[in-house]
Motif scaffolding. Sequence first.
Motif, PDB file in Angstrom:
ATOM      1  N   PRO A 138     -16.596  13.964  -0.371  1.00  0.00           N
ATOM      2  CA  PRO A 138     -17.577  12.951   0.064  1.00  0.00           C
ATOM      3  C   PRO A 138     -18.851  13.531   0.658  1.00  0.00           C
ATOM      4  O   PRO A 138     -19.912  12.941   0.513  1.00  0.00           O
ATOM      5  N   ILE A 196     -25.492   6.622  -2.575  1.00  0.00           N
ATOM      6  CA  ILE A 196     -24.426   6.382  -3.554  1.00  0.00           C
ATOM      7  C   ILE A 196     -23.123   6.017  -2.858  1.00  0.00           C
ATOM      8  O   ILE A 196     -22.366   5.191  -3.349  1.00  0.00           O
ATOM      9  N   ILE A 210     -23.397   2.470  -2.506  1.00  0.00           N
ATOM     10  CA  ILE A 210     -23.099   1.771  -3.764  1.00  0.00           C
ATOM     11  C   ILE A 210     -21.592   1.712  -3.997  1.00  0.00           C
ATOM     12  O   ILE A 210     -21.044   0.657  -4.329  1.00  0.00           O
ATOM     13  N   ILE A 211     -20.913   2.840  -3.772  1.00  0.00           N
ATOM     14  CA  ILE A 211     -19.461   2.894  -3.988  1.00  0.00           C
ATOM     15  C   ILE A 211     -18.766   1.809  -3.161  1.00  0.00           C
ATOM     16  O   ILE A 211     -17.942   1.046  -3.674  1.00  0.00           O
ATOM     17  N   ARG A 270     -20.117  -0.858  -1.764  1.00  0.00           N
ATOM     18  CA  ARG A 270     -20.508  -2.217  -2.114  1.00  0.00           C
ATOM     19  C   ARG A 270     -19.670  -2.702  -3.282  1.00  0.00           C
ATOM     20  O   ARG A 270     -19.287  -3.867  -3.347  1.00  0.00           O
ATOM     21  N   LEU A 271     -19.378  -1.782  -4.184  1.00  0.00           N
ATOM     22  CA  LEU A 271     -18.504  -2.116  -5.310  1.00  0.00           C
ATOM     23  C   LEU A 271     -17.085  -2.395  -4.831  1.00  0.00           C
ATOM     24  O   LEU A 271     -16.477  -3.397  -5.186  1.00  0.00           O
ATOM     25  N   MET A 272     -16.580  -1.516  -3.964  1.00  0.00           N
ATOM     26  CA  MET A 272     -15.179  -1.652  -3.550  1.00  0.00           C
ATOM     27  C   MET A 272     -14.951  -2.779  -2.562  1.00  0.00           C
ATOM     28  O   MET A 272     -13.830  -3.246  -2.403  1.00  0.00           O
ATOM     29  N   LEU A 313     -15.402 -10.834  -4.497  1.00  0.00           N
ATOM     30  CA  LEU A 313     -14.716 -11.455  -5.625  1.00  0.00           C
ATOM     31  C   LEU A 313     -13.798 -10.490  -6.347  1.00  0.00           C
ATOM     32  O   LEU A 313     -12.685 -10.833  -6.719  1.00  0.00           O
ATOM     33  N   TYR A 314     -14.283  -9.270  -6.584  1.00  0.00           N
ATOM     34  CA  TYR A 314     -13.465  -8.370  -7.386  1.00  0.00           C
ATOM     35  C   TYR A 314     -13.344  -6.978  -6.779  1.00  0.00           C
ATOM     36  O   TYR A 314     -12.997  -6.028  -7.471  1.00  0.00           O
ATOM     37  N   VAL A 347     -11.757  -3.837  -4.767  1.00  0.00           N
ATOM     38  CA  VAL A 347     -10.371  -3.364  -4.586  1.00  0.00           C
ATOM     39  C   VAL A 347      -9.902  -3.513  -3.154  1.00  0.00           C
ATOM     40  O   VAL A 347      -8.757  -3.863  -2.917  1.00  0.00           O
ATOM     41  N   TYR A 373      -8.922  -6.960  -2.054  1.00  0.00           N
ATOM     42  CA  TYR A 373      -7.739  -7.363  -2.813  1.00  0.00           C
ATOM     43  C   TYR A 373      -6.465  -6.848  -2.139  1.00  0.00           C
ATOM     44  O   TYR A 373      -5.543  -7.609  -1.857  1.00  0.00           O
ATOM     45  N   TYR A 374      -6.445  -5.539  -1.845  1.00  0.00           N
ATOM     46  CA  TYR A 374      -5.223  -4.984  -1.252  1.00  0.00           C
ATOM     47  C   TYR A 374      -5.039  -5.444   0.185  1.00  0.00           C
ATOM     48  O   TYR A 374      -3.904  -5.633   0.638  1.00  0.00           O
ATOM     49  N   TRP A 400     -15.391   8.208   6.763  1.00  0.00           N
ATOM     50  CA  TRP A 400     -14.914   8.682   5.453  1.00  0.00           C
ATOM     51  C   TRP A 400     -15.834   9.769   4.904  1.00  0.00           C
ATOM     52  O   TRP A 400     -15.392  10.791   4.407  1.00  0.00           O
TER      53      TRP A 400
END
Lengths: 276, 298
Positions: free
Chosen positions: B120, B127, B130-131, B133-135, B139-140, B142, B145-146, B172
């Motif tokens: 990391p 970036i 970005i990572i 924001r995606l995770m 709505l989708y 990860v 979700y967990y 992190w």
Amino acid sequence: MKKKKVAASILTIVVLIGIILIVNIPIVWLIMTSFKMRPDIISDHPVWIFRPTLEHYIRVLARKEVFPVDLYFSNSLIVTISTTLLAILITFPAAYSIARFNTGGRNLSFWILSIRMLPPVVFLIPIGMLFMSYHLLDTKFGLIIVYLTFNIPFATWTLKSFIEEIPREIEESALIDGAGRLGVITRVTFPLCAPGLVAVSLICFIFSWNEFLYALVLTSLRAVTMTVGTARFLTGYAIWWGDISAAATVAMIPVIVLGFLSQKYLVRGLTLGAIK
Amino acid sequence: MLLTIKRIFSNLQKDRYIRYLLILPLVIVLVLIVIYPFIYSIKISFTNAYTSNYLHPKFVGLKNYIWLLRSPKFWNSVKVSLIFVGIAVFLEVLVGLGIALLVNQRLKVKKITISLLLTPMFIASAIVGIIFRLMLNELYGVIPYYLTRLGINQGLLSKRLALFTVILIDVWQWTPFVFLILYAGLQTLPIEPLEAAMVDGASKWQSFRFVVLPLLSPILAIVVVFRMMDAFKAFDKIYVLTAGGPGDTTTTINVFTYFQAYEFDNFGRACATTILFLILITILAKISMSLLYKSKLY
């Protein structure tokens, strides 16, 4: 007793594997997303196994009007390499002077170190305004100069520590043989300092490649770098995660590779020469 | 004529002159890119400069400073920065030290383990933003979700938790740095005191607490100083991930200053903020420098 030891070492291994997973999964997830088809990306449950596709990479490369990846990548490369070389050119003689003659004393060297500690916004706003007056906005040259603000303090201190390690006697014998001081520096000290120069170059490269704030504010079209270009993808209503992930992966891979290559020098570089 | 030039040149070759000649380029560059902008910033902080009048701004005296010192938003950003830096650095040192001690045992694949723990810290902070924001996508993503599967139904980017989330992301990203330096530090420690403690029958905890920790303290000081100063710089991932929101919950001084300049187009106020920020950093840097000085490693 032995059983206890075995149990402890198994526990260590399990914990370490867990940590390695936590450390790397987010990065792997981004790379995975870049190879997923859209339904797999926006699926309501995480998809770990999928049929890979290159469509995002192809689209990122093809839609130059939206994301001129070749321009951004070459901008990053040019800016990064130039600022690194320039930093070394400026700091090597200075570091030599500080290491050998203690020029400026502790005050100067600690003042240089304190520049390393200042947040970039402190420079950004006045420099941005000065760039407006001097028409340096959106130029690679401007970025190259600004990146010196963080590369110079780092390079000076790290090179200083490497030069201090070269025995004076080697230089002195060359001086007795009739070489001038400048000759000694260029022909004796500089080559002997090669590991230090490699270490500094690698870390300057990583810092500069990853820089975001200056490039965000000081560039708009022509001098945009890879990190800023990728982040600009995020605006808009529908976020094209596949494309962004592909672009981010392209931006990320070179520095990860360099990072691993520079591992030997990392500790020394990142502590500015304090820990060898 | 030629002789004079020759003499001047041979004089320059003498160490007395050459030491200044060698450092001159650095000094010139630092004057141009550090001191000049800094003085310019002080000047602008007493004006009402914005994009279209910045060449001839109106002098407003201390108005910007008074506005800032009275503004709850400014003080909030100071608070957010201090919380962010304090908790992030504390956790990073704690976890980093733990991992360093774990790796510092007899391990078979040490080199690869260390490499895999560092990834990391090489990635651009933008970036990293970005990572996550995606995770963290509602709505989708990860992570939500967990967490929901585990029965935790909290929005990690909600008003209440956003700062906490940003801190964890910093942990992190930068614990690997702390781990790397502390591990290298452990490597440099002399072995005799530890052996002596073992002979005297010290427990593992005792030998850590009374032998390893004191020996490691100069390196701990370096790590804390570097992390603290870098944590105060954090901007990229916050900007990408939350843009300071929701509300002002993740607006650090950096983000606050950025918005003053580039959202509200108020360069005067932004410069005043950087000067106040600078005062805060200088105080912290003074403390840090004396720590570094005491560490005797510089």
